[in-house]
Design an enzyme around this catalytic site. Structure first.
Site, PDB file in Angstrom:
ATOM      1  CE1 TYR A 123      44.694  33.560  42.418  1.00  0.00           C
ATOM      2  CE2 TYR A 123      46.262  33.184  44.179  1.00  0.00           C
ATOM      3  CZ  TYR A 123      45.470  34.035  43.447  1.00  0.00           C
ATOM      4  OH  TYR A 123      45.476  35.365  43.740  1.00  0.00           O
ATOM      5  CE  LYS A 190      29.375  36.267  38.398  1.00  0.00           C
ATOM      6  NZ  LYS A 190      28.728  37.489  38.862  1.00  0.00           N
ATOM      7  CG  ASP A 223      28.459  39.302  41.648  1.00  0.00           C
ATOM      8  OD1 ASP A 223      28.091  38.274  42.243  1.00  0.00           O
ATOM      9  OD2 ASP A 223      28.068  39.589  40.501  1.00  0.00           O
ATOM     10  CG  ASP A 247      44.498  36.112  46.685  1.00  0.00           C
ATOM     11  OD1 ASP A 247      44.944  36.477  47.782  1.00  0.00           O
ATOM     12  OD2 ASP A 247      45.062  36.364  45.603  1.00  0.00           O
TER      13      ASP A 247
END
Ligand code: NAD
Length: 359
Positions: A123, A190, A223, A247
């Site tokens: 972002y 991640k 995840d 987000d």
């Protein structure tokens, strides 16, 4: 008197801004509102979606309540929301997700807080458009320095994650947890795939956690985190996340507590704080006096708490909770049947909240 900039936004922004302003005023909080515009509606007359007068007002007041602003997909201007976060270095986005009685949801008793890093990651707005000379130059450089090859017809977005940026957001999450009497911080990443960005995030998270050992710490791969939040959200307390995951999971958590209509947010920097709903400008409902004003009103509750108006904040939150629990004077999205003809409009729901406050 506290000066607060009220950014009316576009789409459904102006109507929910009006509703929130009226509800906050009804608490008796001494707020002097400076109304300013931003978004696609002001673009035509001001030549920019973010006029200088809006930026100056926020800078002067250091506090703003902001209604949503449209970000056109693919073309047009870049996100004003992202831009505001960057110019005021609003590095922490705090999103409480709390169950309110009467809100239709698959879960009850959820009380989670997401702390999203707001300035880095994909972002950051560092993007290279397909087919441009500098993009070709970058692709050539990358292809020379990496075993992986990038196709020449690619667009590229850059994901920076820094030690300093991670340290301050993870420390903020611990400080917030301590201040609010919360027990645990979970860092989301991640790191197994993106070793030099999310891997760094995890390493720094662990270092900060070691200095804050009075609060429990754990980490989750994003995840897995999504699945866990859907299966057993009660296991989690404060989550700290890089920008993009923050987000996405903010909307997921908003869904756990009954949807975007009831999810408030705060963007906090060293100097400036901007409060806003999690939801967007829902352009298809523009001007219909139809949508739910609660997320922006609850953002007002966060603002009142931020400036120390705790009694006014509690009054407003209790009034919102009471109107929702009764389920009568609520907007269409809070009715069991979205076509229920007894649903009231945005301003009428605000009127019901004001009536609870003023008796
Ligand atoms: P959205 O949140 O505007 O709307 C998605 C759907 O959620 C709507 O169609 C509606 O069904 C529902 N919804 C949203 N707010 C509601 C409310 N207050 N009451 C009842 N229902 C509500 O998301 P989108 O359609 O993805 O985005 C529209 C625009 O808003 C985009 O340009 C996006 O970039 C922008 N956006 C702005 C912000 C912000 O200003 N902070 C945040 C998110 C999206």
């Amino acid at each position: 008197m506290t000066n607060v900039t009220l950014i009316t936004g576009d789409g459904i922004g102006p109507e929910i801004a009006q509703a929130a302003q009226r509800c906050i005023n009804a608490t008796g909080a001494k707020i002097n509102w400076e109304i300013r515009e931003a978004g696609i509606d002001v673009m035509a007359k001001a030549g920019t979606p973010l006029p200088d007068s809006t930026v100056e007002s926020i800078k002067k007041n250091a506090l703003a309540l902001k209604a949503p602003i449209t970000t056109p997909v693919g073309a047009g201007f870049r996100s004003i929301n992202v831009h505001l976060r960057q110019i005021f270095d609003l590095y922490a986005c705090v999103r409480p997700c709390k169950s309110y009685k009467g809100v239709r949801s698959r879960y009850s008793n959820i009380d989670l807080v997401l702390v999203r890093e707001n300035t880095e990651d994909l972002y950051a707005g560092i993007e290279f458009e397909k087919g441009k000379d500098d993009t070709a130059e970058l692709i050539n450089w990358l292809n020379k320095h990496s075993k992986k090859q990038i196709r020449s017809d690619s667009g590229i977005s850059i994901k920076p994650i820094s030690v300093a940026g991670t340290e301050r957001i993870v420390q903020y999450a611990f400080d917030y947890a301590r201040k609010m009497g919360r027990m645990k911080v979970t860092s989301v990443h991640k790191a197994n795939i993106m070793k030099f960005t999310d891997g760094l995030w995890l390493e720094v998270s662990r270092q900060v956690a070691a200095k804050n050992s009075d609060i429990e710490f754990e980490d989750r791969i994003v995840d897995n985190m999504c699945m866990q939040l859907v299966q057993k959200p009660e296991l989690y307390d404060v989550l700290v996340l890089p920008n993009l995951y923050g987000d996405i999971l903010s909307d997921l958590c908003a869904g756990l507590v009954g949807g975007l209509g009831v999810a408030p947010g705060a963007n906090i920097g060293e100097k400036v704080a901007i409060f806003e709903a999690t939801h967007g400008s829902a352009p298809k409902y523009k001007g219909l006096n139809k949508v739910n004003p609660v997320a922006l009103i609850l953002s007002g509750v966060l603002l009142l708490r931020h400036i120390g108006n705790t009694a006014e904040a509690n009054k407003l939150e209790n009034a919102v909770a009471a109107v929702i629990a009764e389920g009568k004077d609520v907007t269409y999205d809070m009715k069991a049947d979205r076509n229920d003809p007894t649903a009231v409009g945005t301003q009428e729901m605000a009127n019901a909240i004001i009536k609870k406050i003023t008796g």
